[in-house]
Design an enzyme around this catalytic site. Structure first.
Site, PDB file in Angstrom:
ATOM      1  N   SER A  17     -65.166  52.677  68.561  1.00  0.00           N
ATOM      2  CA  SER A  17     -64.613  52.233  67.284  1.00  0.00           C
ATOM      3  C   SER A  17     -65.449  51.082  66.763  1.00  0.00           C
ATOM      4  O   SER A  17     -65.529  50.024  67.401  1.00  0.00           O
ATOM      5  CB  SER A  17     -63.158  51.767  67.461  1.00  0.00           C
ATOM      6  OG  SER A  17     -62.781  51.007  66.331  1.00  0.00           O
ATOM      7  N   HIS A  41     -65.907  56.474  65.757  1.00  0.00           N
ATOM      8  CA  HIS A  41     -64.572  56.292  65.193  1.00  0.00           C
ATOM      9  C   HIS A  41     -64.636  55.193  64.128  1.00  0.00           C
ATOM     10  O   HIS A  41     -65.037  54.063  64.401  1.00  0.00           O
ATOM     11  CB  HIS A  41     -63.608  55.903  66.315  1.00  0.00           C
ATOM     12  CG  HIS A  41     -62.173  55.856  65.900  1.00  0.00           C
ATOM     13  ND1 HIS A  41     -61.395  56.989  65.733  1.00  0.00           N
ATOM     14  CD2 HIS A  41     -61.357  54.808  65.622  1.00  0.00           C
ATOM     15  CE1 HIS A  41     -60.174  56.640  65.384  1.00  0.00           C
ATOM     16  NE2 HIS A  41     -60.121  55.318  65.292  1.00  0.00           N
ATOM     17  N   ASP A  43     -62.529  53.047  61.551  1.00  0.00           N
ATOM     18  CA  ASP A  43     -61.172  52.594  61.235  1.00  0.00           C
ATOM     19  C   ASP A  43     -61.093  52.064  59.816  1.00  0.00           C
ATOM     20  O   ASP A  43     -61.687  51.038  59.479  1.00  0.00           O
ATOM     21  CB  ASP A  43     -60.759  51.489  62.219  1.00  0.00           C
ATOM     22  CG  ASP A  43     -60.344  52.073  63.554  1.00  0.00           C
ATOM     23  OD1 ASP A  43     -59.531  53.014  63.568  1.00  0.00           O
ATOM     24  OD2 ASP A  43     -60.838  51.582  64.588  1.00  0.00           O
ATOM     25  N   MET A  45     -58.733  50.566  56.954  1.00  0.00           N
ATOM     26  CA  MET A  45     -57.442  49.873  56.786  1.00  0.00           C
ATOM     27  C   MET A  45     -57.303  49.405  55.346  1.00  0.00           C
ATOM     28  O   MET A  45     -58.232  48.812  54.797  1.00  0.00           O
ATOM     29  CB  MET A  45     -57.387  48.680  57.734  1.00  0.00           C
ATOM     30  CG  MET A  45     -57.548  49.061  59.186  1.00  0.00           C
ATOM     31  SD  MET A  45     -57.544  47.588  60.214  1.00  0.00           S
ATOM     32  CE  MET A  45     -57.583  48.349  61.842  1.00  0.00           C
ATOM     33  N   HIS A  74     -60.458  57.401  60.679  1.00  0.00           N
ATOM     34  CA  HIS A  74     -59.032  57.173  60.899  1.00  0.00           C
ATOM     35  C   HIS A  74     -58.501  56.385  59.709  1.00  0.00           C
ATOM     36  O   HIS A  74     -58.771  55.196  59.569  1.00  0.00           O
ATOM     37  CB  HIS A  74     -58.884  56.399  62.226  1.00  0.00           C
ATOM     38  CG  HIS A  74     -57.486  55.999  62.542  1.00  0.00           C
ATOM     39  ND1 HIS A  74     -57.188  55.049  63.517  1.00  0.00           N
ATOM     40  CD2 HIS A  74     -56.287  56.406  62.047  1.00  0.00           C
ATOM     41  CE1 HIS A  74     -55.877  54.900  63.600  1.00  0.00           C
ATOM     42  NE2 HIS A  74     -55.303  55.697  62.709  1.00  0.00           N
ATOM     43  N   MET A  76     -55.969  54.545  57.995  1.00  0.00           N
ATOM     44  CA  MET A  76     -54.714  53.782  58.067  1.00  0.00           C
ATOM     45  C   MET A  76     -54.412  53.318  56.652  1.00  0.00           C
ATOM     46  O   MET A  76     -54.626  52.170  56.267  1.00  0.00           O
ATOM     47  CB  MET A  76     -54.891  52.605  59.045  1.00  0.00           C
ATOM     48  CG  MET A  76     -54.987  53.073  60.492  1.00  0.00           C
ATOM     49  SD  MET A  76     -55.620  51.808  61.607  1.00  0.00           S
ATOM     50  CE  MET A  76     -57.363  52.141  61.469  1.00  0.00           C
ATOM     51  N   MET A 144     -51.435  57.118  68.705  1.00  0.00           N
ATOM     52  CA  MET A 144     -51.792  55.696  68.812  1.00  0.00           C
ATOM     53  C   MET A 144     -51.180  55.089  70.068  1.00  0.00           C
ATOM     54  O   MET A 144     -49.978  55.255  70.322  1.00  0.00           O
ATOM     55  CB  MET A 144     -51.297  54.930  67.577  1.00  0.00           C
ATOM     56  CG  MET A 144     -51.982  55.281  66.263  1.00  0.00           C
ATOM     57  SD  MET A 144     -53.774  55.049  66.260  1.00  0.00           S
ATOM     58  CE  MET A 144     -53.922  53.282  66.619  1.00  0.00           C
ATOM     59  N   GLY A 149     -53.771  48.450  63.228  1.00  0.00           N
ATOM     60  CA  GLY A 149     -54.017  47.278  62.388  1.00  0.00           C
ATOM     61  C   GLY A 149     -55.051  46.331  62.964  1.00  0.00           C
ATOM     62  O   GLY A 149     -55.773  45.681  62.217  1.00  0.00           O
ATOM     63  N   PHE A 150     -55.122  46.277  64.281  1.00  0.00           N
ATOM     64  CA  PHE A 150     -56.026  45.320  64.910  1.00  0.00           C
ATOM     65  C   PHE A 150     -56.601  45.894  66.194  1.00  0.00           C
ATOM     66  O   PHE A 150     -55.910  46.626  66.913  1.00  0.00           O
ATOM     67  CB  PHE A 150     -55.283  44.012  65.233  1.00  0.00           C
ATOM     68  CG  PHE A 150     -54.715  43.362  64.015  1.00  0.00           C
ATOM     69  CD1 PHE A 150     -55.489  42.512  63.237  1.00  0.00           C
ATOM     70  CD2 PHE A 150     -53.414  43.650  63.609  1.00  0.00           C
ATOM     71  CE1 PHE A 150     -54.969  41.944  62.079  1.00  0.00           C
ATOM     72  CE2 PHE A 150     -52.883  43.085  62.453  1.00  0.00           C
ATOM     73  CZ  PHE A 150     -53.665  42.223  61.683  1.00  0.00           C
ATOM     74  N   GLY A 151     -57.840  45.528  66.469  1.00  0.00           N
ATOM     75  CA  GLY A 151     -58.433  45.864  67.755  1.00  0.00           C
ATOM     76  C   GLY A 151     -57.974  44.866  68.807  1.00  0.00           C
ATOM     77  O   GLY A 151     -57.321  43.867  68.506  1.00  0.00           O
ATOM     78  N   ASP A 182     -55.946  56.028  70.968  1.00  0.00           N
ATOM     79  CA  ASP A 182     -56.639  54.950  70.257  1.00  0.00           C
ATOM     80  C   ASP A 182     -55.849  53.666  70.431  1.00  0.00           C
ATOM     81  O   ASP A 182     -54.705  53.573  69.978  1.00  0.00           O
ATOM     82  CB  ASP A 182     -56.728  55.350  68.776  1.00  0.00           C
ATOM     83  CG  ASP A 182     -57.450  54.344  67.906  1.00  0.00           C
ATOM     84  OD1 ASP A 182     -57.980  53.343  68.431  1.00  0.00           O
ATOM     85  OD2 ASP A 182     -57.478  54.570  66.679  1.00  0.00           O
TER      86      ASP A 182
HETATM   87  C1  DX5 Z   1     -56.337  50.012  65.695  1.00  0.00           C
HETATM   88  C2  DX5 Z   1     -57.536  50.911  65.503  1.00  0.00           C
HETATM   89  C3  DX5 Z   1     -58.289  51.136  66.764  1.00  0.00           C
HETATM   90  C4  DX5 Z   1     -58.874  49.898  67.343  1.00  0.00           C
HETATM   91  C5  DX5 Z   1     -59.154  50.105  68.788  1.00  0.00           C
HETATM   92  O1  DX5 Z   1     -55.715  49.817  64.492  1.00  0.00           O
HETATM   93  O2  DX5 Z   1     -57.117  52.167  65.014  1.00  0.00           O
HETATM   94  O3  DX5 Z   1     -59.288  52.136  66.604  1.00  0.00           O
HETATM   95  O4  DX5 Z   1     -60.047  49.487  66.709  1.00  0.00           O
HETATM   96  O5  DX5 Z   1     -59.603  48.894  69.301  1.00  0.00           O
HETATM   97  P1  DX5 Z   1     -59.447  48.527  70.825  1.00  0.00           P
HETATM   98  O6  DX5 Z   1     -60.202  49.561  71.599  1.00  0.00           O
HETATM   99  O7  DX5 Z   1     -60.066  47.183  70.882  1.00  0.00           O
HETATM  100  O8  DX5 Z   1     -57.983  48.536  71.153  1.00  0.00           O
HETATM  101 ZN    ZN Z   2     -58.520  53.989  65.030  1.00  0.00          ZN
END
Ligand code: DX5
Ligand code: ZN
Length: 227
Positions: A17, A41, A43, A45, A74, A76, A144, A149-151, A182
């Site tokens: 990601s 991937h 992301d 948002m 993805h 969101m 999920m 929303g956040f990594g 994910d």
């Molecule tokens: C979360 C994202 C994920 C995220 C995964 O909202 O959809 O793809 O970036 O990050 P990690 O692997 O750090 O949990």
């Molecule tokens: Zn994602």
């Protein structure tokens, strides 16, 4: 650059990601892990479906010039239907919409009509029954393992029951689709997700937040393969 195809449904895929990568050097970040990963991937948002904003079609278009890998986008977003055309034009290969935003059948059909590989995502607290009616209309089911929303969040093991449910249904109905997880995927949680039935593993922090990103990707694949 033309994208490679997604590969056979059900095969193990490592999908880094880019949310966790250096946004000032995304091309190099992808190249650095190329040898040990499969998809990319992306992301997206919108600051509405999730309380964060990230990137959109222009970044996909830029990356497309540097990479032939499968771009797994993805979305969101509360209104993904407004942007499917733009993502397809930018060079996205697959787009995944969330079941929680509703209008699912129409969104899946629209993604299909735009030539995209079609994905459907469910949040950790969304029951399997919400996605079950659409399994014959999708190529990928994203379950999920964190709230989006956040990594960098912690993997939610309670989602594994749903992954198992999905894998059993795919087997029982002879469906050809990928099951992707994910959020919080690393060398410890990847084998848990694979054992439950996942075959596409998204990982941000566990790859891009490490000093040796290629080594981290290799370790993740090894762990997921039981090596
Ligand atoms: C979360 C994202 C994920 C995220 C995964 O909202 O959809 O793809 O970036 O990050 P990690 O692997 O750090 O949990
Ligand atoms: Zn994602």
């Amino acid at each position: 650059m033309t994208a490679l195809d997604a590969g056979p449904p059900g095969a193990l895929r490592i999908a880094p990601s880019i949310l966790a990568a250096d946004f000032g050097a995304l091309g190099q970040a992808i190249a650095a892990v190329d040898a040990e990963t499969d998809w990319l991937h992306v992301d997206v948002m919108d600051g509405h479906f999730v309380p964060n904003v990230s990137i959109g079609p222009p970044v996909v278009a830029s990356l497309r010039r540097y990479s032939a890998r499968f771009f797994d986008c993805h979305l969101m977003m509360s209104q993904p239907g407004r942007y499917l055309e733009a993502f397809a034009q930018a060079g996205a290969d697959g787009c995944t919409v969330h079941v929680e935003v509703g209008d699912t059948a129409a969104l899946l059909a629209e993604a299909r009509a735009r030539g995209l590989r079609v994905g459907l995502a469910a949040n950790p607290d969304t029951p399997f029954e919400r996605v079950a009616p659409f399994l014959d209309q999708i190529d990928l089911l994203l379950l999920m393992t964190v709230f989006p929303g956040f990594g960098g969040q912690a993997f939610m093991p309670e989602v594994m029951d749903k992954v198992g449910q999905a894998r059993r249904e795919v087997g029982a109905s002879s469906l050809r689709l990928d099951i992707e997880v994910d959020g919080g995927i690393d060398e410890v949680t990847a084998p848990i997700a694979v054992a439950a039935g996942a075959n596409v593993l998204v990982a941000g922090s566990a790859i891009f937040s490490r000093a040796d990103q290629l080594g981290a990707a290799r370790a993740l694949r090894a762990a997921a393969s039981g090596r």
